[in-house]
Design an enzyme around this catalytic site. Structure first.
Site, mmCIF file in Angstrom:
data_model
loop_
_atom_site.group_PDB
_atom_site.id
_atom_site.type_symbol
_atom_site.label_atom_id
_atom_site.label_comp_id
_atom_site.label_asym_id
_atom_site.label_seq_id
_atom_site.Cartn_x
_atom_site.Cartn_y
_atom_site.Cartn_z
ATOM 1 N N THR A 119 -6.568 4.712 -4.192
ATOM 2 C CA THR A 119 -7.198 4.964 -5.483
ATOM 3 C C THR A 119 -7.679 3.690 -6.166
ATOM 4 O O THR A 119 -8.693 3.686 -6.856
ATOM 5 C CB THR A 119 -6.190 5.690 -6.395
ATOM 6 N N THR A 195 -1.191 4.416 -3.175
ATOM 7 C CA THR A 195 0.194 4.371 -3.638
ATOM 8 C C THR A 195 1.142 5.277 -2.841
ATOM 9 O O THR A 195 2.338 5.025 -2.799
ATOM 10 C CB THR A 195 0.267 4.790 -5.126
ATOM 11 N N ASP A 196 0.588 6.330 -2.232
ATOM 12 C CA ASP A 196 1.479 7.343 -1.657
ATOM 13 C C ASP A 196 2.389 6.822 -0.543
ATOM 14 O O ASP A 196 3.531 7.254 -0.424
ATOM 15 C CB ASP A 196 0.667 8.542 -1.148
ATOM 16 N N LYS A 274 8.000 5.481 -4.479
ATOM 17 C CA LYS A 274 7.162 6.125 -5.487
ATOM 18 C C LYS A 274 7.937 7.325 -6.035
ATOM 19 O O LYS A 274 8.313 8.223 -5.280
ATOM 20 C CB LYS A 274 5.832 6.574 -4.865
#
Ligand code: ASP
Length: 456
Positions: A119, A195-196, A274
């Site tokens: 992202t 980020t995942d 996360k």
């Protein structure tokens, strides 16, 4: 912020009635109108003027969207109503020209921003509402010119993938590239990443490049860079600061510490997870405190046992095996899952067990068979905090007896990545076990700390 909007308008390809289809599209085509044109729409006698803009492909198909002279967008239902549309002026179709690179400030550390996707390097697709990776690190740099006052920045795109597409192969490629950049000479590396699965990649780099001479900083964003609510700028600025100026040389993940923009946490690459799907303070250190914070433009170091920056030797071993598995135990789990993994030739399984490190006693005979056949079985916990202790209950003791390896307070994702790395170093199962139990990059802690100190 105006600049972001300018960039957004420039990046999107105008025209071709994107997002419009069916009757609406036909009406617009008959009127000779395209996206970006100034139009006058008369609906049931009422006249509205504005610029026709893109619309979400998935929204109600009966509407057009106009940007009014006051800047607001409105939707006007045109299907099934008495409507006429008239073009007043054609659009000027701009094209994206990145602004010139800001001048280099002499004496600043050299930092390379290495783009691998996610992202932070994406923009929203206003046709579908989806976020797609398109922006290169060069674009990021042109959006956040203040970076030029923190470091002398070079950018490089390795790939542009969402991180759920990553495999051990991508981890190896990132490690190879980072090693090449270290050898060429720079003061820090920032990896812009989705980020995942950023925690997995950060763990992978922690094992592939041990005790690096410079910081290797992972950074991401929960909102894409072209959204007004993006967290990309603050995260990126902190990441570049850490990469260029931190006294330590650790593999770390730099992201918001909490919802506000004023503190950014520097989390150890092997200790970070996360925790939130959308909030900007998504990343927390687990069973460990952040190694540092970024606040008011300064780095505040939070630990003493950090690898120092400097031109020292480091260990580079970028290979990972794809024969490791991470498996979450669930009530009702049957042996067929384990059997399948065994038959498919997987050489190691991390089981995320319950509580102190348990699975159903039903699975024990199959696990024993696998271990006897040379498959490594490691145990972590589904609990977020604490460490496994398999000596408390009889099931745990039985699992220990058959040779399941308890992995202390290592988080499951890190244990999986470490296993993938260990399996690429040796085929000897005893050697794999030794590697798994030896702390390499801060992944195993000597003492437990309360969850509230992990950044809760
Ligand atoms: N799914 C995305 C990814 O991990 C989310 C993000 O970019 O942060 O690549």
């Amino acid at each position: 912020m105006m600049f972001l909007y300018f960039l957004f308008w420039c990046l999107v390809d105008l025209g071709k009635l994107e997002g419009y289809y069916g009757d609406v599209r036909r009406i617009l085509e008959d009127a000779g109108v395209d996206i970006g044109d100034e139009v006058e729409v008369s609906v049931n006698g009422e006249i509205v003027r504005g610029v026709l803009i893109w619309r979400y492909e998935l929204a109600d198909p009966g509407y057009i969207v106009l940007k009014l002279p006051n800047g607001y967008n409105i939707g006007i239902r045109i299907v099934g109503r008495n409507v006429s549309i008239r073009k007043i002026a054609s659009s000027v179709k701009p094209s994206f020209r990145p602004p010139p690179k800001p001048p280099v400030v002499k004496g600043l550390p050299e930092v390379v921003i290495l783009g691998v996707g996610g992202t932070i390097a994406s923009r929203i697709d206003y046709r579908t509402g989806a976020v797609t990776p398109v922006m290169s690190p060069e674009d990021l740099f042109s959006i956040f010119p203040e970076l030029s006052t923190i470091a002398d920045i070079d950018t490089h795109t390795l790939f542009s993938l969402f991180s759920e597409e990553f495999t051990p192969k991508e981890w190896a490629e990132i490690a190879l590239k980072v090693n090449e950049l270290i050898k060429k000479g720079c003061d820090g590396i920032v990896i812009t990443h989705g980020t995942d699965t950023m925690g997995y990649s950060a763990a992978a780099l922690s094992f592939a490049i041990q005790k690096p001479p410079i910081p290797i900083v992972f950074v991401g964003a929960q909102r894409s860079s072209d959204r007004p609510s993006t967290d990309a700028a603050t995260n990126l600025v902190a990441a570049v600061k850490v990469a260029g100026h931190a006294p330590f040389a650790e593999v770390c993940v730099v992201m918001h510490y909490w919802y506000s923009d004023d503190v950014i946490a520097v989390n150890r690459g092997t200790r970070v997870r996360k925790f939130h799907t959308s909030s900007r303070d998504a990343f927390k250190s687990v069973n460990s405190e952040p190694i540092a914070f970024y606040k008011n433009g300064e780095i505040i170091v939070n630990r003493r046992d950090l690898n120092k920056r400097g031109n020292h030797e480091y260990l580079f071993q970028p290979n990972f095996s794809d024969k490791a598995v991470l498996l979450k135990f669930f009530p009702g789990m049957k042996i067929d899952i384990l059997e399948h993994l065994w038959k498919k030739g997987y050489r190691g399984v991390i089981i995320e067990g319950t509580g102190l490190g348990h699975v159903s006693a039903r699975l024990i005979p199959m696990l024993e068979k696998m271990i006897k056949d040379g498959v490594f079985i490691g145990m972590t916990s589904q609990c977020i905090y604490g460490r496994v202790n398999m000596r408390v209950y009889s099931t745990g003791r039985e699992l220990l007896r058959i040779g399941v390896t308890p992995l202390d307070d290592m988080i499951s994702e890190t244990a999986y990545v470490k296993l993938s790395w260990a399996l690429a170093q040796t085929t000897d199962i005893e050697e794999v076990r030794k590697i798994m139990l030896t702390p390499i990059a801060g992944e195993i802690g000597e003492r437990s700390i309360p969850s509230r100190r992990c950044g809760e």
